[in-house]
Design a protein around this motif. Structure first.
Motif, short mmCIF file in Angstrom:
data_model
loop_
_atom_site.label_atom_id
_atom_site.label_comp_id
_atom_site.label_asym_id
_atom_site.label_seq_id
_atom_site.Cartn_x
_atom_site.Cartn_y
_atom_site.Cartn_z
N TYR A 10 0.83 -1.21 0.00
CA TYR A 10 0.00 0.00 0.00
C TYR A 10 0.86 1.26 0.00
N TYR A 17 2.34 6.60 -6.75
CA TYR A 17 1.23 7.34 -7.35
C TYR A 17 1.38 8.85 -7.10
N ILE A 23 -0.69 4.45 -11.74
CA ILE A 23 -1.03 3.29 -10.92
C ILE A 23 -0.32 2.07 -11.51
N GLU A 49 -6.64 1.05 -3.49
CA GLU A 49 -7.82 1.40 -4.29
C GLU A 49 -8.92 2.00 -3.43
N LYS A 54 -11.17 4.19 -5.85
CA LYS A 54 -11.38 3.37 -7.03
C LYS A 54 -12.30 2.18 -6.75
N ARG A 55 -12.38 1.77 -5.50
CA ARG A 55 -13.14 0.58 -5.14
C ARG A 55 -13.97 0.85 -3.90
#
Length: 67
Positions: A10, A17, A23, A49, A54-55
């Protein structure tokens, strides 16, 4: 004991990033973190994410919603 875990994935993703705006692909992360179990790499990707929006928390990497 200085063993890496999903938080290392992570943090690596987050720093990369922030510095590049890119990514990294899972296959590249598996190579970078070859000492980790692929499930740990996936968990680090999932945390990243979630952090960038993103998620959603209930959605797994396969795109399916799980309870």
């Amino acid at each position: 004991m200085n063993r890496r875990n999903y938080w290392h994935v992570y943090n690596w993703l987050r720093r990369y990033y922030i510095e590049t705006g890119v990514i990294v692909e899972r296959v590249d992360l598996l190579a970078e973190f070859a000492d980790l179990d692929p499930a740990d790499v996936d968990e680090g990707i999932g945390e990243f994410e979630l952090a960038i929006g993103k998620r959603k928390r209930e959605v797994a990497p396969d795109g399916q919603k799980h309870a």
